[in-house]
Design a protein around this motif. Sequence first.
Motif, PDB file in Angstrom:
ATOM      1  N   TRP A   1      88.351 -46.285   2.066  1.00  0.00           N
ATOM      2  CA  TRP A   1      87.255 -45.499   2.629  1.00  0.00           C
ATOM      3  C   TRP A   1      87.698 -44.434   3.625  1.00  0.00           C
ATOM      4  CZ3 TRP A   1      84.808 -50.865   3.622  1.00  0.00           C
ATOM      5  CH2 TRP A   1      84.196 -51.318   2.459  1.00  0.00           C
ATOM      6  N   GLY A   2      88.870 -44.618   4.236  1.00  0.00           N
ATOM      7  CA  GLY A   2      89.250 -43.691   5.290  1.00  0.00           C
ATOM      8  C   GLY A   2      90.322 -42.690   4.916  1.00  0.00           C
ATOM      9  N   ALA A   3      91.094 -42.987   3.877  1.00  0.00           N
ATOM     10  CA  ALA A   3      92.219 -42.124   3.522  1.00  0.00           C
ATOM     11  C   ALA A   3      91.744 -40.783   2.977  1.00  0.00           C
ATOM     12  CB  ALA A   3      93.100 -42.831   2.497  1.00  0.00           C
TER      13      ALA A   3
ATOM     14  N   VAL B   1      91.700 -48.205  17.430  1.00  0.00           N
ATOM     15  CA  VAL B   1      90.313 -47.820  17.668  1.00  0.00           C
ATOM     16  C   VAL B   1      90.008 -46.486  16.998  1.00  0.00           C
ATOM     17  CG1 VAL B   1      88.641 -47.147  19.433  1.00  0.00           C
ATOM     18  CG2 VAL B   1      90.136 -49.118  19.825  1.00  0.00           C
ATOM     19  N   VAL B   2      90.936 -45.523  17.134  1.00  0.00           N
ATOM     20  CA  VAL B   2      90.753 -44.210  16.518  1.00  0.00           C
ATOM     21  C   VAL B   2      90.668 -44.357  14.996  1.00  0.00           C
ATOM     22  CG1 VAL B   2      91.790 -41.937  16.134  1.00  0.00           C
ATOM     23  CG2 VAL B   2      91.890 -42.992  18.407  1.00  0.00           C
ATOM     24  N   ALA B   3      91.584 -45.151  14.413  1.00  0.00           N
ATOM     25  CA  ALA B   3      91.572 -45.361  12.961  1.00  0.00           C
ATOM     26  C   ALA B   3      90.263 -45.999  12.513  1.00  0.00           C
ATOM     27  CB  ALA B   3      92.758 -46.227  12.545  1.00  0.00           C
ATOM     28  N   ALA B   4      89.792 -46.990  13.262  1.00  0.00           N
ATOM     29  CA  ALA B   4      88.541 -47.663  12.902  1.00  0.00           C
ATOM     30  C   ALA B   4      87.354 -46.712  12.991  1.00  0.00           C
ATOM     31  CB  ALA B   4      88.324 -48.870  13.810  1.00  0.00           C
TER      32      ALA B   4
ATOM     33  N   ILE C   1      87.345 -44.768   9.881  1.00  0.00           N
ATOM     34  CA  ILE C   1      86.996 -45.572   8.700  1.00  0.00           C
ATOM     35  C   ILE C   1      85.537 -46.013   8.726  1.00  0.00           C
ATOM     36  CG2 ILE C   1      87.495 -47.690   7.409  1.00  0.00           C
ATOM     37  CD1 ILE C   1      90.348 -47.566   8.708  1.00  0.00           C
ATOM     38  N   PHE C   2      85.107 -46.577   9.865  1.00  0.00           N
ATOM     39  CA  PHE C   2      83.799 -47.234   9.935  1.00  0.00           C
ATOM     40  C   PHE C   2      82.763 -46.472  10.755  1.00  0.00           C
ATOM     41  CE2 PHE C   2      87.032 -50.693   9.719  1.00  0.00           C
ATOM     42  CZ  PHE C   2      86.713 -51.180   8.460  1.00  0.00           C
ATOM     43  N   GLY C   3      83.155 -45.379  11.390  1.00  0.00           N
ATOM     44  CA  GLY C   3      82.204 -44.661  12.232  1.00  0.00           C
ATOM     45  C   GLY C   3      82.019 -45.349  13.575  1.00  0.00           C
TER      46      GLY C   3
END
Length: 474
Positions: free
Chosen positions: A192-194, A305-308, A311-313
């Motif tokens: 979902w994030g890539a 946290v930044v990656a999440a 990915i998840f907003g």
Amino acid sequence: METATKPVNEFVARLGLLDATMIVAGSMIGSGIFIVAAEVTRSVGGAGWMLAMWLLAGLVTVIAAVSYGELAAMFPRAGGQYVYLREAYNPLVGFLYGWSFFAVIQTGTIAAVGVAFAKFTAYLIPAFSDTNFLLDLGFFRLSAAQLVSIFVIVLLTYVNSRGVKEGAALQTFLTIVKLLSLFGLIICGFIWGAKADVWNANWQNAWHLASLTKNGDALSYTTLSALGAFGAIAIAMKGTLFSSDSWHSITSIAGEVKRPERNIGLSLVLGTLVVTVIYVLTNLMYLAVVPLNDIAFAPSDRVGVVAADYIFGNSGTIIIALMVMISTFGCNNGLILSGARVYYIMAKDGLFFRKAGQLNQNDVPGYSLWMQCLWASVLCLTGEYNNLLALVIFGVLIFYILTILGIYRLRRLQPDLPRPYKAPGYPYLPAVYVVIALALAVLLLFFETKYTLPGLGIILAGIPIYYWLIRQPD
């Protein structure tokens, strides 16, 4: 806190291979994987170099783990690295490790991991923030985060004082949960994030070795060469190696593991391999999801946290906070479980408080556990635990090097000692670890003098203490 003491102090082997492996993996994974990538990226600049630091740290850790397996098979009893150094060299060398272990290495790590738990808990419950001071005397301030960290340390100490099976069962459960959580984060990130444009941009100039700095919104790259390049690599490796540290925790409780001559070495290999794979995959996910500059300059270095968030907003912060809480809680459980066994063996040798050498009615070193709890809690109150931990980085590397060299020394001095398991690739593979660790120690001594020299001082301070202890009447 103790109601009874066993007349005969003997550990009971209650842990199987799964328990041992989960102690290895669980003790390694704390908050580092969610934070360290920022400093690594700032130090070396390119995505290729950043990933290489994690791969090299994993390689070095696995080499050390498979080498330690020989020592664990030779001395399948409690005490771990303290026993190996004592047997390979002399009681003084073993004591200097044990002294540093209690003074800062283990207790400082327990304190730091406890506060990391509290800081991420504050995301969910702001009242637990480290800026919420419950007491301010000017010269001393007590925050809610410090109280939470102490509470966690006391709680986990109590659980482990009830028996090794109880502590190990909690460790196995928590480690499985955080392994599944990390795998879930990695999979969600790639699905979902890539983004192809982020990945491609991050890999431009991937092998350009440079330090990154930020002044306001302006970024600058300083190309590194010669000695500066080695210094940057050393600083980056400091973070990646110590994100993988505490892998040897299982050797401290070898006396409570079934078939230790087989299961200790195997658990070291399996645990370090699993964690290395997860760490590399996590950083690949970061590079697929987060622009390199956002990795390097993540707020408070919280790359996870930044990656999440990508990915998840908005719910990403809550997800990562829960993951770090589980991760640090499990990490501290493994550290508390294993650390107390070292002080127990030191006490049996007359080199620690005598009470620490007794087992309680649950066949665990209760006094040793609570002494460790008390000192770790004091370090939480000082607010200096992270600085104390930084002081011993150089010393920790030296003890690792001495322990690996101990394999060579014991093969020469005690060739007939039973070795159910032998270090693979001997004499070359252990030598690879020694060379890399020694080079890193020398570079840290040169570039991080403000930490390495005082850290060496803490270790050497154990010499007069040792000679005072051995002169005490029995």
